[in-house]
Design a protein around this motif. Structure first.
Motif, PDB file in Angstrom:
ATOM      1  N   GLY A 144       0.767  -1.233   0.000  1.00  0.00           N
ATOM      2  CA  GLY A 144       0.000   0.000   0.000  1.00  0.00           C
ATOM      3  C   GLY A 144       0.799   1.285   0.000  1.00  0.00           C
ATOM      4  N   LEU A 145       2.109   1.208  -0.193  1.00  0.00           N
ATOM      5  CA  LEU A 145       2.925   2.425  -0.184  1.00  0.00           C
ATOM      6  C   LEU A 145       3.306   2.898  -1.581  1.00  0.00           C
ATOM      7  CD1 LEU A 145       5.220   1.778   2.910  1.00  0.00           C
ATOM      8  CD2 LEU A 145       3.178   3.184   2.761  1.00  0.00           C
ATOM      9  N   GLY A 146       2.720   2.314  -2.624  1.00  0.00           N
ATOM     10  CA  GLY A 146       2.896   2.822  -3.980  1.00  0.00           C
ATOM     11  C   GLY A 146       4.097   2.296  -4.740  1.00  0.00           C
ATOM     12  N   LYS A 147       4.512   1.056  -4.478  1.00  0.00           N
ATOM     13  CA  LYS A 147       5.682   0.492  -5.164  1.00  0.00           C
ATOM     14  C   LYS A 147       5.503   0.460  -6.677  1.00  0.00           C
ATOM     15  CE  LYS A 147       5.464  -3.397  -2.942  1.00  0.00           C
ATOM     16  NZ  LYS A 147       4.396  -3.130  -2.005  1.00  0.00           N
ATOM     17  N   THR A 148       4.354  -0.008  -7.139  1.00  0.00           N
ATOM     18  CA  THR A 148       4.134  -0.164  -8.574  1.00  0.00           C
ATOM     19  C   THR A 148       4.206   1.180  -9.289  1.00  0.00           C
ATOM     20  OG1 THR A 148       2.724  -2.078  -8.130  1.00  0.00           O
ATOM     21  CG2 THR A 148       2.559  -1.072 -10.316  1.00  0.00           C
ATOM     22  N   ILE A 149       3.462   2.157  -8.812  1.00  0.00           N
ATOM     23  CA  ILE A 149       3.458   3.480  -9.447  1.00  0.00           C
ATOM     24  C   ILE A 149       4.843   4.116  -9.349  1.00  0.00           C
ATOM     25  CG2 ILE A 149       2.496   5.808  -9.328  1.00  0.00           C
ATOM     26  CD1 ILE A 149       0.603   3.649 -10.511  1.00  0.00           C
ATOM     27  N   GLU A 150       5.494   3.984  -8.199  1.00  0.00           N
ATOM     28  CA  GLU A 150       6.833   4.564  -8.031  1.00  0.00           C
ATOM     29  C   GLU A 150       7.813   3.969  -9.046  1.00  0.00           C
ATOM     30  OE1 GLU A 150      10.298   4.954  -4.619  1.00  0.00           O
ATOM     31  OE2 GLU A 150       8.265   4.438  -4.020  1.00  0.00           O
ATOM     32  N   MET A 151       7.756   2.660  -9.230  1.00  0.00           N
ATOM     33  CA  MET A 151       8.671   2.021 -10.178  1.00  0.00           C
ATOM     34  C   MET A 151       8.318   2.378 -11.616  1.00  0.00           C
ATOM     35  SD  MET A 151      11.096   0.501  -8.623  1.00  0.00           S
ATOM     36  CE  MET A 151      11.034   1.888  -7.513  1.00  0.00           C
ATOM     37  N   LEU A 152       7.023   2.502 -11.934  1.00  0.00           N
ATOM     38  CA  LEU A 152       6.632   2.909 -13.284  1.00  0.00           C
ATOM     39  C   LEU A 152       7.114   4.322 -13.587  1.00  0.00           C
ATOM     40  CD1 LEU A 152       3.071   1.353 -13.464  1.00  0.00           C
ATOM     41  CD2 LEU A 152       5.052   0.720 -14.871  1.00  0.00           C
ATOM     42  N   LEU A 153       7.023   5.207 -12.604  1.00  0.00           N
ATOM     43  CA  LEU A 153       7.526   6.572 -12.796  1.00  0.00           C
ATOM     44  C   LEU A 153       9.041   6.572 -12.977  1.00  0.00           C
ATOM     45  CD1 LEU A 153       5.309   8.472 -10.226  1.00  0.00           C
ATOM     46  CD2 LEU A 153       5.101   8.488 -12.716  1.00  0.00           C
ATOM     47  N   LEU A 154       9.742   5.738 -12.202  1.00  0.00           N
ATOM     48  CA  LEU A 154      11.190   5.629 -12.353  1.00  0.00           C
ATOM     49  C   LEU A 154      11.553   5.075 -13.729  1.00  0.00           C
ATOM     50  CD1 LEU A 154      14.031   5.892 -11.184  1.00  0.00           C
ATOM     51  CD2 LEU A 154      13.739   3.612 -10.201  1.00  0.00           C
ATOM     52  N   ILE A 155      10.816   4.080 -14.202  1.00  0.00           N
ATOM     53  CA  ILE A 155      11.054   3.525 -15.538  1.00  0.00           C
ATOM     54  C   ILE A 155      10.865   4.604 -16.599  1.00  0.00           C
ATOM     55  CG2 ILE A 155      10.071   1.966 -17.285  1.00  0.00           C
ATOM     56  CD1 ILE A 155       9.582  -0.010 -14.905  1.00  0.00           C
ATOM     57  N   GLY A 156       9.798   5.394 -16.484  1.00  0.00           N
ATOM     58  CA  GLY A 156       9.573   6.485 -17.427  1.00  0.00           C
ATOM     59  C   GLY A 156      10.711   7.489 -17.413  1.00  0.00           C
ATOM     60  N   TYR A 157      11.194   7.802 -16.220  1.00  0.00           N
ATOM     61  CA  TYR A 157      12.312   8.741 -16.084  1.00  0.00           C
ATOM     62  C   TYR A 157      13.578   8.166 -16.721  1.00  0.00           C
ATOM     63  CZ  TYR A 157      15.984  11.530 -13.943  1.00  0.00           C
ATOM     64  OH  TYR A 157      17.087  12.316 -13.746  1.00  0.00           O
ATOM     65  N   LEU A 158      13.866   6.903 -16.449  1.00  0.00           N
ATOM     66  CA  LEU A 158      15.065   6.266 -17.012  1.00  0.00           C
ATOM     67  C   LEU A 158      14.989   6.198 -18.535  1.00  0.00           C
ATOM     68  CD1 LEU A 158      15.600   3.371 -14.445  1.00  0.00           C
ATOM     69  CD2 LEU A 158      16.918   5.498 -14.658  1.00  0.00           C
ATOM     70  N   LYS A 159      13.805   5.931 -19.074  1.00  0.00           N
ATOM     71  CA  LYS A 159      13.651   5.926 -20.525  1.00  0.00           C
ATOM     72  C   LYS A 159      13.844   7.323 -21.093  1.00  0.00           C
ATOM     73  CE  LYS A 159      10.673   3.354 -22.662  1.00  0.00           C
ATOM     74  NZ  LYS A 159      11.617   2.615 -23.480  1.00  0.00           N
ATOM     75  N   MET A 160      13.298   8.323 -20.418  1.00  0.00           N
ATOM     76  CA  MET A 160      13.429   9.709 -20.865  1.00  0.00           C
ATOM     77  C   MET A 160      14.898  10.141 -20.881  1.00  0.00           C
ATOM     78  SD  MET A 160      11.629  13.091 -19.234  1.00  0.00           S
ATOM     79  CE  MET A 160      12.658  13.088 -17.780  1.00  0.00           C
ATOM     80  N   CYS A 161      15.667   9.671 -19.895  1.00  0.00           N
ATOM     81  CA  CYS A 161      17.094  10.023 -19.792  1.00  0.00           C
ATOM     82  C   CYS A 161      17.969   9.174 -20.708  1.00  0.00           C
ATOM     83  CB  CYS A 161      17.586   9.845 -18.357  1.00  0.00           C
ATOM     84  SG  CYS A 161      16.854  10.972 -17.192  1.00  0.00           S
ATOM     85  N   GLY A 162      17.395   8.156 -21.325  1.00  0.00           N
ATOM     86  CA  GLY A 162      18.174   7.269 -22.173  1.00  0.00           C
ATOM     87  C   GLY A 162      18.924   6.196 -21.400  1.00  0.00           C
ATOM     88  N   ALA A 163      18.606   6.022 -20.120  1.00  0.00           N
ATOM     89  CA  ALA A 163      19.291   5.032 -19.291  1.00  0.00           C
ATOM     90  C   ALA A 163      18.633   3.653 -19.373  1.00  0.00           C
ATOM     91  CB  ALA A 163      19.328   5.504 -17.839  1.00  0.00           C
ATOM     92  N   ALA A 164      17.480   3.538 -20.027  1.00  0.00           N
ATOM     93  CA  ALA A 164      16.801   2.259 -20.221  1.00  0.00           C
ATOM     94  C   ALA A 164      16.134   2.285 -21.591  1.00  0.00           C
ATOM     95  CB  ALA A 164      15.764   2.031 -19.129  1.00  0.00           C
ATOM     96  N   ALA A 165      16.336   1.218 -22.345  1.00  0.00           N
ATOM     97  CA  ALA A 165      15.733   1.143 -23.671  1.00  0.00           C
ATOM     98  C   ALA A 165      14.407   0.386 -23.625  1.00  0.00           C
ATOM     99  CB  ALA A 165      16.696   0.461 -24.640  1.00  0.00           C
ATOM    100  N   ARG A 166      14.468  -0.881 -23.280  1.00  0.00           N
ATOM    101  CA  ARG A 166      13.269  -1.720 -23.178  1.00  0.00           C
ATOM    102  C   ARG A 166      13.318  -2.454 -21.839  1.00  0.00           C
ATOM    103  NH1 ARG A 166      12.442  -5.132 -28.508  1.00  0.00           N
ATOM    104  NH2 ARG A 166      14.212  -6.162 -27.590  1.00  0.00           N
ATOM    105  N   PRO A 167      12.925  -1.788 -20.785  1.00  0.00           N
ATOM    106  CA  PRO A 167      13.021  -2.422 -19.464  1.00  0.00           C
ATOM    107  C   PRO A 167      12.102  -3.626 -19.339  1.00  0.00           C
ATOM    108  CG  PRO A 167      11.953  -0.277 -19.307  1.00  0.00           C
ATOM    109  CD  PRO A 167      12.406  -0.437 -20.714  1.00  0.00           C
ATOM    110  N   ILE A 168      12.559  -4.598 -18.569  1.00  0.00           N
ATOM    111  CA  ILE A 168      11.777  -5.784 -18.260  1.00  0.00           C
ATOM    112  C   ILE A 168      11.444  -5.723 -16.773  1.00  0.00           C
ATOM    113  CG2 ILE A 168      11.752  -8.303 -18.121  1.00  0.00           C
ATOM    114  CD1 ILE A 168      13.861  -8.312 -20.359  1.00  0.00           C
TER     115      ILE A 168
END
Length: 176
Positions: A45-69
């Motif tokens: 209930g502390l928002g792990k899924t949304i937090e990780m999705l936001l981090l994935i979006g940030y990493l993709k935006m920065c070019g640090a992740a191409a196709r995360p699994i």
């Protein structure tokens, strides 16, 4: 630990929320290296899924992740997929290991209560999901090579079933 969290998110200070509890809830956030790997094991209930999705979006935006699994237990694939589609409706998101259940006419099947009425979340019917057959799983994995996939949500069971060298699996976990 809070300093590492703050450095990753680019904020002055990170504070772990207790969610109104009088004692600090079990929280673990491990960062292997700068964007090299992460485990987020906050309590329910502390928002792990949304937090990780936001981090994935940030990493993709920065070019640090191409196709995360994202590898999660099979029972959580649907939750991740629904949340990912809400966060990123324009992304091509592929799930491997679980699929939305379809009837014989190809229409989506929705979960029902014992009385027959549809189960709802935020006023919307909840899709029923089914485990992928080996043939469906193989086709989905083959489709990842072509086309533009923004995010792969794979059941942990499917990831461990993939035939690959140990070094390749480790590289996928640590580098991509």
């Amino acid at each position: 630990l809070n300093r590492k969290i703050a450095d990753i998110y680019g904020v002055k200070e990170a504070i772990i929320s207790t969610n109104g509890s009088t004692s600090l809830r079990r929280s673990i956030l491990f960062v292997q290296s700068e964007f090299g790997g992460m485990i987020n094991a906050y309590d329910v209930g502390l928002g792990k899924t949304i937090e990780m999705l936001l981090l994935i979006g940030y990493l993709k935006m920065c070019g640090a992740a191409a196709r995360p699994i994202v590898s999660v237990p099979a029972g959580l694939v649907s939750n991740w997929a629904v949340n990912a589609r809400e966060c990123y409706p324009d992304w091509n998101i592929v799930t491997v290991g679980m699929s939305v259940r379809k009837d014989k006419d190809g229409l989506t099947v929705y979960k029902r209560k014992a009385g027959g009425s549809y189960m709802l979340k935020d006023g919307q019917r909840i899709e029923a999901w089914v485990k992928d057959s080996p043939a469906v799983k193989k086709a989905k994995i083959a489709s990842l090579a072509g086309g533009q996939v923004y995010l792969i949500i794979m059941s942990r069971e499917s990831l461990t079933e993939l035939g690959m060298f140990r070094e390749t699996r480790q590289r996928l976990i640590m580098d991509d």
